[in-house]
Design a protein around this motif. Structure first.
Motif, PDB file in Angstrom:
ATOM      1  N   ILE A 251      -9.893  -2.530  14.163  1.00  0.00           N
ATOM      2  CA  ILE A 251     -10.017  -3.231  12.871  1.00  0.00           C
ATOM      3  C   ILE A 251     -11.249  -2.747  12.111  1.00  0.00           C
ATOM      4  N   ASN A 252     -12.383  -2.710  12.787  1.00  0.00           N
ATOM      5  CA  ASN A 252     -13.623  -2.404  12.067  1.00  0.00           C
ATOM      6  C   ASN A 252     -13.745  -0.936  11.679  1.00  0.00           C
ATOM      7  N   LEU A 253     -13.294  -0.022  12.552  1.00  0.00           N
ATOM      8  CA  LEU A 253     -13.334   1.396  12.184  1.00  0.00           C
ATOM      9  C   LEU A 253     -12.351   1.691  11.051  1.00  0.00           C
ATOM     10  N   SER A 254     -11.155   1.106  11.134  1.00  0.00           N
ATOM     11  CA  SER A 254     -10.167   1.302  10.061  1.00  0.00           C
ATOM     12  C   SER A 254     -10.673   0.708   8.755  1.00  0.00           C
ATOM     13  N   LEU A 255     -11.300  -0.464   8.856  1.00  0.00           N
ATOM     14  CA  LEU A 255     -11.823  -1.110   7.655  1.00  0.00           C
ATOM     15  C   LEU A 255     -12.923  -0.258   7.013  1.00  0.00           C
ATOM     16  N   ALA A 256     -13.746   0.375   7.832  1.00  0.00           N
ATOM     17  CA  ALA A 256     -14.811   1.227   7.287  1.00  0.00           C
ATOM     18  C   ALA A 256     -14.214   2.400   6.503  1.00  0.00           C
ATOM     19  N   ILE A 257     -13.160   3.028   7.042  1.00  0.00           N
ATOM     20  CA  ILE A 257     -12.506   4.141   6.341  1.00  0.00           C
ATOM     21  C   ILE A 257     -11.786   3.626   5.094  1.00  0.00           C
ATOM     22  N   PHE A 258     -11.091   2.528   5.245  1.00  0.00           N
ATOM     23  CA  PHE A 258     -10.361   1.865   4.147  1.00  0.00           C
ATOM     24  C   PHE A 258     -11.323   1.555   2.993  1.00  0.00           C
TER      25      PHE A 258
ATOM     26  N   VAL B 122      -5.537   8.373   2.110  1.00  0.00           N
ATOM     27  CA  VAL B 122      -6.445   7.979   3.204  1.00  0.00           C
ATOM     28  C   VAL B 122      -6.565   6.462   3.234  1.00  0.00           C
ATOM     29  N   PHE B 123      -6.687   5.863   2.053  1.00  0.00           N
ATOM     30  CA  PHE B 123      -6.739   4.398   1.931  1.00  0.00           C
ATOM     31  C   PHE B 123      -5.478   3.770   2.533  1.00  0.00           C
ATOM     32  N   MET B 124      -4.316   4.362   2.219  1.00  0.00           N
ATOM     33  CA  MET B 124      -3.047   3.799   2.710  1.00  0.00           C
ATOM     34  C   MET B 124      -2.956   3.897   4.236  1.00  0.00           C
ATOM     35  N   TYR B 125      -3.258   5.098   4.783  1.00  0.00           N
ATOM     36  CA  TYR B 125      -3.132   5.275   6.234  1.00  0.00           C
ATOM     37  C   TYR B 125      -4.140   4.403   6.992  1.00  0.00           C
ATOM     38  N   SER B 126      -5.363   4.322   6.482  1.00  0.00           N
ATOM     39  CA  SER B 126      -6.355   3.470   7.155  1.00  0.00           C
ATOM     40  C   SER B 126      -5.947   1.999   7.068  1.00  0.00           C
ATOM     41  N   GLY B 127      -5.282   1.630   5.953  1.00  0.00           N
ATOM     42  CA  GLY B 127      -4.784   0.265   5.813  1.00  0.00           C
ATOM     43  C   GLY B 127      -3.719  -0.062   6.850  1.00  0.00           C
ATOM     44  N   VAL B 128      -2.891   0.938   7.163  1.00  0.00           N
ATOM     45  CA  VAL B 128      -1.857   0.737   8.188  1.00  0.00           C
ATOM     46  C   VAL B 128      -2.518   0.491   9.550  1.00  0.00           C
ATOM     47  N   PHE B 129      -3.539   1.292   9.880  1.00  0.00           N
ATOM     48  CA  PHE B 129      -4.231   1.103  11.165  1.00  0.00           C
ATOM     49  C   PHE B 129      -5.019  -0.206  11.174  1.00  0.00           C
TER      50      PHE B 129
ATOM     51  N   ALA C 244       0.836  -1.214   0.000  1.00  0.00           N
ATOM     52  CA  ALA C 244       0.000   0.000   0.000  1.00  0.00           C
ATOM     53  C   ALA C 244       0.865   1.255   0.000  1.00  0.00           C
ATOM     54  N   ILE C 245       1.953   1.237   0.783  1.00  0.00           N
ATOM     55  CA  ILE C 245       2.864   2.395   0.803  1.00  0.00           C
ATOM     56  C   ILE C 245       3.561   2.536  -0.544  1.00  0.00           C
ATOM     57  N   GLN C 246       3.964   1.398  -1.123  1.00  0.00           N
ATOM     58  CA  GLN C 246       4.630   1.451  -2.433  1.00  0.00           C
ATOM     59  C   GLN C 246       3.695   1.945  -3.535  1.00  0.00           C
ATOM     60  N   PHE C 247       2.400   1.756  -3.326  1.00  0.00           N
ATOM     61  CA  PHE C 247       1.424   2.242  -4.313  1.00  0.00           C
ATOM     62  C   PHE C 247       1.474   3.776  -4.408  1.00  0.00           C
ATOM     63  N   ILE C 248       1.804   4.419  -3.273  1.00  0.00           N
ATOM     64  CA  ILE C 248       1.911   5.882  -3.245  1.00  0.00           C
ATOM     65  C   ILE C 248       3.365   6.318  -3.426  1.00  0.00           C
ATOM     66  N   PHE C 249       4.281   5.571  -2.769  1.00  0.00           N
ATOM     67  CA  PHE C 249       5.715   5.895  -2.842  1.00  0.00           C
ATOM     68  C   PHE C 249       6.450   4.683  -3.436  1.00  0.00           C
ATOM     69  N   PRO C 250       6.574   4.620  -4.757  1.00  0.00           N
ATOM     70  CA  PRO C 250       7.122   3.419  -5.424  1.00  0.00           C
ATOM     71  C   PRO C 250       8.528   3.034  -4.983  1.00  0.00           C
ATOM     72  N   ASP C 251       9.303   3.986  -4.428  1.00  0.00           N
ATOM     73  CA  ASP C 251      10.691   3.672  -4.056  1.00  0.00           C
ATOM     74  C   ASP C 251      10.811   3.126  -2.632  1.00  0.00           C
TER      75      ASP C 251
END
Length: 435
Positions: A358-365, A400-407, A27-34
């Motif tokens: 898990i569930n709140l992060s998944l809802a945002i994700f 937002v998708f990436m950060y919520s995925g981390v949480f 997910a991070i590489q999707f935004i920051f490929p390096d």
């Protein structure tokens, strides 16, 4: 003797931990490929996907063996042990092949096809062990039918998925694409059989009542799921020349299946006593969450099946949202209920905190994927923007998708850490078989 069911459950938990780690990196590489160039996105993505699939199947197989061991039905213990050893060693070899950049397969199974042989062989051992154990049982509960069907269908669909190695399929793009996605659609139907079976088995254990597992509604779910196995693939091949009515039937059946599993859980929880809910409150939480995600995914599925909306959503992040909502919101919640049920001693605080995270992060994700999909679909259909421009415009939503995925991953890891910690308290006693 070591419990084979527990071996598969532990393997599944380890697979999920690795799937989460590689999923966050991807997910991070999707935004920051390096980000971490030594394990590039083309490696982290298949690692995440294959390990997530391994989590689902490992827990499904673990549930089957747990049932056989609890009922003292397992006839060939060492056959089961061989099944796990082959399964585990092959999994390690596949991870190594991904990390070293050795590919050779297709979507979902991107490892060299030679590793398919031990997987098929181990599945034969599994089938022998299962059918010789249960064939004398009369009046099967529905989960036995589901697991039996899942075993047979996986063997067939996994074989189909490897048909591309023959020139007859690989020499024709349409033929190969059709068979590939047909097999993947049925594969999802096969793992649903394991997941729903495990869920109904746990619900029976919690309530102490086997009537739901033998009810008409449960068997309606089974037959709808079985029909789904045969038609679910169709909506994956819209781009392939085929009759549109096949795709329409597939989508209706998919939604019917979700509706029925949702109704069964809803009806089941209304029959539990307060004492039963309290005693099994951790597992109950996850089953309840799966019910909510069933209806959220059902609503999304209905929306994107409307042709005018599908024109905008097909191939966007909304498709990913539908897949993530199903595999995380429904499948993983049911499987976590099964895992938590087997760790009765874990304190509720260590379950509730990660549960909500898990569930709140998944809802945002999930919401971020849908929103980015809407923006991408509108920009693709109604503007002349290039793909690069569209992706640049939706990047804030993808962050937002990436950060919520981390949480989301953090919530899972906190829960799994405490499960493993509790597990080690009684190790190796809790690894012993009850058979």
């Amino acid at each position: 003797m070591i419990s084979i069911g527990r071996l598969f459950i532990v393997t599944g938990i380890a697979s999920l931990v690795l799937a989460l780690i590689f999923g966050v990196i991807a997910a991070i590489q999707f935004i920051f490929p390096d980000f971490i160039p030594d394990i590039a996105f083309f490696k982290t993505r298949p690692l995440h996907v294959s390990l997530a699939i391994a989590w689902i199947f490992s827990l499904g197989i673990g549930a089957v063996y747990s049932y056989l061991e609890e009922k003292k039905l397992l006839r060939f213990y060492y056959l089961g042990l061989a099944h796990w050893v082959i399964y585990f060693v092959t999994g390690i070899l596949i991870i190594i092949s991904y990390l070293t950049g050795t590919f050779g397969g297709r979507e979902y199974w991107e490892f060299p096809p030679v590793y398919s042989l031990p997987i098929l062989f181990s599945w034969i051992l599994f089938g022998i062990n299962y059918f010789t154990a249960v064939w004398k049982i009369k009046n099967w509960p529905v989960y036995l039918w589901m697991w039996a069907t899942g075993i047979v269908i996986f063997f067939i669909t996994f074989s189909e998925a490897n048909s591309w190695i023959f020139d007859y399929f690989s020499n024709s793009l349409v033929r190969e694409l059709t068979v590939q996605w047909k097999s993947y659609g049925s594969l999802v139907g096969a793992w649903n059989m394991f997941v729903y079976g495990a869920g109904l088995y746990v619900m029976e254990k919690i309530s102490g009542d086997d009537s739901y597992a033998k009810s008409k509604m449960a068997f309606v779910l089974y037959f709808v799921g079985l029909t789904n196995l045969f038609f679910n693939w169709a909506h994956h091949v819209y781009i392939v020349p085929s009759s549109h009515y096949i795709g329409t039937i597939a989508y209706i059946i998919s939604m019917t299946e979700l509706f029925i599993i949702g109704r069964i859980i809803w009806k089941w929880k209304s029959t539990l006593t307060t004492a039963q809910r309290f005693k099994n409150r951790n597992a109950y939480l996850f089953i309840l969450a799966s019910d909510i995600w069933v209806f959220l995914n059902l609503a999304l599925a209905i929306c994107i099946s409307i042709p005018a909306i599908n024109l905008y959503t097909h191939g966007t992040h909304i498709t990913v949202a539908h897949a993530m909502g199903s595999t995380i919101g429904i499948n993983s919640m049911i499987l976590l209920a099964f895992v938590v049920f087997h760790f009765q001693n874990i304190r509720s605080a260590w379950v509730r905190i990660p549960f909500w995270l898990i569930n709140l992060s998944l809802a945002i994700f999930w919401g971020a994927l849908i929103f980015s999909g809407i923006l991408k679909g509108i920009a693709t259909i109604e503007t002349d923007q290039s793909f690069a421009q569209i992706m640049a415009d939706i990047e804030p939503v993808l962050r937002v998708f990436m950060y919520s995925g981390v949480f989301l991953a953090l919530g899972f890891l906190i829960l799994l850490f405490h499960l493993v910690f509790e597990y080690l308290q009684d190790f190796p006693e809790n690894m012993k078989s009850k058979n």
